[in-house]
Design a protein around this motif. Structure first.
Motif, PDB file in Angstrom:
ATOM      1  N   MET A   1       0.896  -1.055  -0.033  1.00 28.41           N
ATOM      2  CA  MET A   1      -0.157   0.117  -0.060  1.00 28.41           C
ATOM      3  C   MET A   1       0.706   1.412   0.278  1.00 28.41           C
ATOM      4  N   ILE A   2       0.996   2.602  -0.821  1.00 34.09           N
ATOM      5  CA  ILE A   2       1.551   3.595  -0.914  1.00 34.09           C
ATOM      6  C   ILE A   2       1.125   4.204   0.295  1.00 34.09           C
ATOM      7  N   ARG A   3       1.792   4.822   1.358  1.00 27.27           N
ATOM      8  CA  ARG A   3       1.674   6.138   2.093  1.00 27.27           C
ATOM      9  C   ARG A   3       1.491   7.568   1.413  1.00 27.27           C
ATOM     10  N   THR A   4      -0.060   8.512   1.752  1.00 25.53           N
ATOM     11  CA  THR A   4       0.078   8.664   1.302  1.00 25.53           C
ATOM     12  C   THR A   4       0.759   9.960   1.970  1.00 25.53           C
ATOM     13  N   LYS A   5       1.534  10.149   3.102  1.00 22.89           N
ATOM     14  CA  LYS A   5       2.611  10.911   4.126  1.00 22.89           C
ATOM     15  C   LYS A   5       1.032  11.526   5.517  1.00 22.89           C
ATOM     16  N   GLY A   6       0.200  11.255   5.486  1.00 31.92           N
ATOM     17  CA  GLY A   6      -0.832  12.875   6.517  1.00 31.92           C
ATOM     18  C   GLY A   6      -1.893  13.211   4.858  1.00 31.92           C
ATOM     19  N   ARG A   7      -1.189  13.311   4.127  1.00 34.02           N
ATOM     20  CA  ARG A   7      -2.680  14.477   2.474  1.00 34.02           C
ATOM     21  C   ARG A   7      -3.476  13.806   2.952  1.00 34.02           C
ATOM     22  N   ALA A   8      -4.442  14.803   2.709  1.00 37.34           N
ATOM     23  CA  ALA A   8      -5.883  14.136   2.718  1.00 37.34           C
ATOM     24  C   ALA A   8      -5.975  13.805   0.833  1.00 37.34           C
ATOM     25  N   CYS A   9      -6.946  13.552   0.412  1.00 36.46           N
ATOM     26  CA  CYS A   9      -7.514  13.794  -1.096  1.00 36.46           C
ATOM     27  C   CYS A   9      -7.857  14.653  -1.574  1.00 36.46           C
ATOM     28  N   THR A  10      -7.881  15.687  -1.204  1.00 32.95           N
ATOM     29  CA  THR A  10      -8.266  16.616  -2.121  1.00 32.95           C
ATOM     30  C   THR A  10      -7.229  17.399  -3.111  1.00 32.95           C
ATOM     31  N   GLY A  11      -8.864  16.969  -4.332  1.00 27.96           N
ATOM     32  CA  GLY A  11      -7.267  17.177  -5.263  1.00 27.96           C
ATOM     33  C   GLY A  11      -7.276  16.284  -6.230  1.00 27.96           C
ATOM     34  N   LYS A  12      -7.775  14.868  -5.875  1.00 27.20           N
ATOM     35  CA  LYS A  12      -7.063  14.005  -6.723  1.00 27.20           C
ATOM     36  C   LYS A  12      -8.591  13.225  -7.199  1.00 27.20           C
ATOM     37  N   ARG A  13      -8.311  12.734  -8.228  1.00 25.44           N
ATOM     38  CA  ARG A  13      -9.339  11.880  -8.353  1.00 25.44           C
ATOM     39  C   ARG A  13     -10.075  10.372  -8.074  1.00 25.44           C
ATOM     40  N   ARG A  14     -11.592  10.747  -7.460  1.00 26.49           N
ATOM     41  CA  ARG A  14     -11.828   8.988  -6.542  1.00 26.49           C
ATOM     42  C   ARG A  14     -12.372   8.172  -7.811  1.00 26.49           C
ATOM     43  N   HIS A  15     -12.126   7.378  -7.370  1.00 25.26           N
ATOM     44  CA  HIS A  15     -12.972   6.029  -8.425  1.00 25.26           C
ATOM     45  C   HIS A  15     -14.067   5.157  -6.828  1.00 25.26           C
ATOM     46  N   ASP A  16     -14.801   4.501  -7.083  1.00 22.71           N
ATOM     47  CA  ASP A  16     -15.592   4.063  -6.748  1.00 22.71           C
ATOM     48  C   ASP A  16     -14.629   2.132  -6.357  1.00 22.71           C
ATOM     49  N   THR A  17     -14.515   2.125  -8.062  1.00 22.61           N
ATOM     50  CA  THR A  17     -13.734   0.940  -7.970  1.00 22.61           C
ATOM     51  C   THR A  17     -12.025   0.457  -8.213  1.00 22.61           C
ATOM     52  N   GLU A  18     -11.881  -0.858  -7.762  1.00 20.77           N
ATOM     53  CA  GLU A  18     -10.144  -0.668  -8.063  1.00 20.77           C
ATOM     54  C   GLU A  18     -10.075  -0.536  -9.686  1.00 20.77           C
ATOM     55  N   ASP A  19     -11.341  -1.218 -10.167  1.00 27.46           N
ATOM     56  CA  ASP A  19     -11.075  -1.622 -11.738  1.00 27.46           C
ATOM     57  C   ASP A  19     -10.997  -0.334 -12.109  1.00 27.46           C
ATOM     58  N   GLN A  20     -11.898   0.555 -11.955  1.00 24.35           N
ATOM     59  CA  GLN A  20     -12.186   2.115 -12.264  1.00 24.35           C
ATOM     60  C   GLN A  20     -10.906   2.980 -12.534  1.00 24.35           C
ATOM     61  N   ALA A  21     -10.837   2.673 -11.216  1.00 26.05           N
ATOM     62  CA  ALA A  21      -8.680   3.307 -10.792  1.00 26.05           C
ATOM     63  C   ALA A  21      -7.715   2.715 -11.771  1.00 26.05           C
ATOM     64  N   GLU A  22      -8.093   1.621 -12.033  1.00 25.89           N
ATOM     65  CA  GLU A  22      -6.672   1.146 -12.857  1.00 25.89           C
ATOM     66  C   GLU A  22      -7.507   1.261 -14.243  1.00 25.89           C
ATOM     67  N   ASP A  23      -8.364   1.821 -15.101  1.00 23.38           N
ATOM     68  CA  ASP A  23      -8.673   1.816 -16.154  1.00 23.38           C
ATOM     69  C   ASP A  23      -8.043   2.827 -16.087  1.00 23.38           C
TER      70      ASP A  23
END
Length: 59
Positions: A1-23
């Motif tokens: 798992m990749i650590r985000t160093k405590g950063r929020a996910c603000t500004g990142k594109r959210r995907h509902d599923t792992e498959d969507q993120a992989e696409d």
């Protein structure tokens, strides 16, 4: 798992599923991006999937 160093996910594109993120990762690679990975967001308010860069290799 990749650590985000405590950063929020603000500004990142959210995907509902792992498959969507992989696409999305594959489309970014097709456009020339390198060293990307998909990961589950640790932010309790999000809990989605994101695409991020892998850490730089140690020299």
């Amino acid at each position: 798992m990749i650590r985000t160093k405590g950063r929020a996910c603000t500004g990142k594109r959210r995907h509902d599923t792992e498959d969507q993120a992989e696409d999305h990762r594959q489309s970014l690679i097709a456009q020339g991006a390198v060293r990307l990975t998909t990961y589950r967001c640790r932010n309790r308010a999000c809990r989605g999937w994101h695409v991020g860069h892998l850490p730089k290799p140690r020299t």
